[in-house]
Write a protein that holds these residues in place. Structure first.
Motif, mmCIF file in Angstrom:
data_model
loop_
_atom_site.group_PDB
_atom_site.id
_atom_site.type_symbol
_atom_site.label_atom_id
_atom_site.label_comp_id
_atom_site.label_asym_id
_atom_site.label_seq_id
_atom_site.Cartn_x
_atom_site.Cartn_y
_atom_site.Cartn_z
ATOM 1 N N TYR A 293 59.379 64.125 24.613
ATOM 2 C CA TYR A 293 60.000 65.222 23.863
ATOM 3 C C TYR A 293 60.516 66.336 24.769
ATOM 4 O O TYR A 293 59.900 66.674 25.774
ATOM 5 C CB TYR A 293 58.998 65.796 22.866
ATOM 6 C CG TYR A 293 58.506 64.775 21.864
ATOM 7 C CD1 TYR A 293 59.359 64.291 20.867
ATOM 8 C CD2 TYR A 293 57.212 64.266 21.930
ATOM 9 C CE1 TYR A 293 58.919 63.344 19.957
ATOM 10 C CE2 TYR A 293 56.765 63.315 21.018
ATOM 11 C CZ TYR A 293 57.626 62.861 20.038
ATOM 12 O OH TYR A 293 57.190 61.917 19.141
ATOM 13 N N ARG B 236 57.513 59.775 12.023
ATOM 14 C CA ARG B 236 56.854 60.052 13.295
ATOM 15 C C ARG B 236 57.067 58.908 14.276
ATOM 16 O O ARG B 236 57.228 57.751 13.889
ATOM 17 C CB ARG B 236 55.358 60.276 13.089
ATOM 18 C CG ARG B 236 55.031 61.593 12.412
ATOM 19 C CD ARG B 236 53.546 61.737 12.220
ATOM 20 N NE ARG B 236 53.209 63.041 11.650
ATOM 21 C CZ ARG B 236 52.068 63.307 11.058
ATOM 22 N NH1 ARG B 236 51.150 62.367 10.947
ATOM 23 N NH2 ARG B 236 51.837 64.507 10.567
ATOM 24 N N CYS C 175 54.199 64.315 16.317
ATOM 25 C CA CYS C 175 55.362 65.196 16.225
ATOM 26 C C CYS C 175 56.045 64.934 14.886
ATOM 27 O O CYS C 175 56.530 63.832 14.627
ATOM 28 C CB CYS C 175 56.337 64.944 17.373
ATOM 29 S SG CYS C 175 57.646 66.185 17.482
ATOM 30 N N PHE D 252 58.659 69.650 22.180
ATOM 31 C CA PHE D 252 57.318 69.481 21.618
ATOM 32 C C PHE D 252 56.314 69.268 22.743
ATOM 33 O O PHE D 252 56.475 68.392 23.583
ATOM 34 C CB PHE D 252 57.312 68.282 20.667
ATOM 35 C CG PHE D 252 55.985 68.025 20.012
ATOM 36 C CD1 PHE D 252 55.484 68.897 19.059
ATOM 37 C CD2 PHE D 252 55.248 66.900 20.343
ATOM 38 C CE1 PHE D 252 54.262 68.655 18.444
ATOM 39 C CE2 PHE D 252 54.025 66.645 19.731
ATOM 40 C CZ PHE D 252 53.536 67.533 18.777
ATOM 41 N N CYS E 71 61.411 67.561 17.489
ATOM 42 C CA CYS E 71 61.085 66.282 18.111
ATOM 43 C C CYS E 71 62.266 65.692 18.878
ATOM 44 O O CYS E 71 62.357 64.466 19.055
ATOM 45 C CB CYS E 71 60.594 65.295 17.055
ATOM 46 S SG CYS E 71 59.149 65.849 16.131
#
Length: 199
Positions: free
Chosen positions: A118, A172, A145, A121, A152
Motif C-alpha cells: 500500500y 479486502r 485494509c 495504508f 488502499c
C-alpha cells in the motif's frame, strides 16, 4: 589483491546485514468456510519460529468466520487437522483431514509483498485465515485494509508476481499462503475429534 579481497569482504558484510530475519506476521486468527456450515474440530498451523496455533474454533459458517487473538504468529510452515461438513438440520455429512507442509519461503515472499503493497495504508496488524470448502483448505493473509475507511491505493509495481487478490466475496486484499486438499470420508477418521473414542 588486498583491495579485491577487501571489496569482497565488504560486499559479503552488506549482503549479510541486509538478510531479512524471520518475523511475526499476525496476531489475529480467523476460521471460516465458503460453502455453508462446518465444524472446525482441530486444525493447527505451525510457523517457522517454532510456534503452533490452533484454528479449531468449532462451528463456523461464512468468510472470514470466527475470530480469535492468536498472540504473535510467524510465517506458516505446516498445517494439520480435522473438520466436518454439517447438515443444515444437524449432524455431519462428510469428514475431512489434512497434514501438509507449506512452502514457507514462498509464503514469506507473499507476506512481505502485501506488507509493502500500500502507498498510504500503514496497518501491520495481520490476520491468518484458515478457510475450508469441502476437502479444500486455504490459508489467507490480510492486513484488513478496507476501501470504505482506508486509502488502499497500491504502490506502483508493488506486486509484480500478481500475488495480491481480493478475498472471497470481499473488497479486502489477501495473499494465499497455502491452497491444498485434504482427505474426505463419510465416516469419522480414527483419532479425530469426531471419533467416539477420541480423547
Amino acid at each position: 589483491m588486498k583491495i579485491k579481497l577487501l571489496f569482497v569482504l565488504t560486499a559479503l558484510h552488506f549482503l549479510s546485514a541486509c538478510e531479512e530475519k524471520p518475523f511475526y506476521v499476525a496476531n489475529i486468527g480467523n476460521a471460516g468456510s465458503l460453502d455453508g456450515p462446518y465444524s472446525m474440530g482441530s486444525i493447527s498451523v505451525a510457523d517457522v519460529l517454532g510456534g503452533g496455533w490452533g484454528f479449531g474454533y468449532g462451528a463456523v459458517n461464512g468468510y472470514p468466520g470466527s475470530s480469535a487473538d492468536i498472540g504473535r504468529m510467524g510465517v506458516p510452515k505446516h498445517i494439520e487437522g480435522y473438520w466436518a461438513k454439517k447438515y443444515s438440520t444437524g449432524g455431519f455429512q462428510f469428514y475431512y483431514r489434512i497434514s501438509a507442509d507449506i512452502d514457507s519461503e514462498l509464503a514469506e515472499k507473499k507476506v512481505r509483498t502485501l506488507r509493502s503493497y500500500y502507498q498510504f495504508f500503514k496497518g501491520k496488524t495481520g490476520s491468518m485465515q484458515v478457510v475450508v470448502e469441502r476437502e479444500r483448505v486455504r490459508i489467507f493473509y490480510t492486513l484488513y485494509c478496507s476501501p470504505s475507511y482506508d486509502d488502499c491505493t497500491p504502490k506502483d509495481n508493488s506486486d509484480l508476481n500478481h500475488w495480491v487478490e481480493k478475498a472471497p466475496g470481499s473488497v479486502r486484499n489477501v495473499v494465499v499462503l497455502f491452497d491444498g486438499k485434504g482427505e474426505m470420508s463419510s465416516t469419522p477418521f480414527p483419532d479425530s475429534p469426531y471419533d467416539k473414542n477420541w480423547r
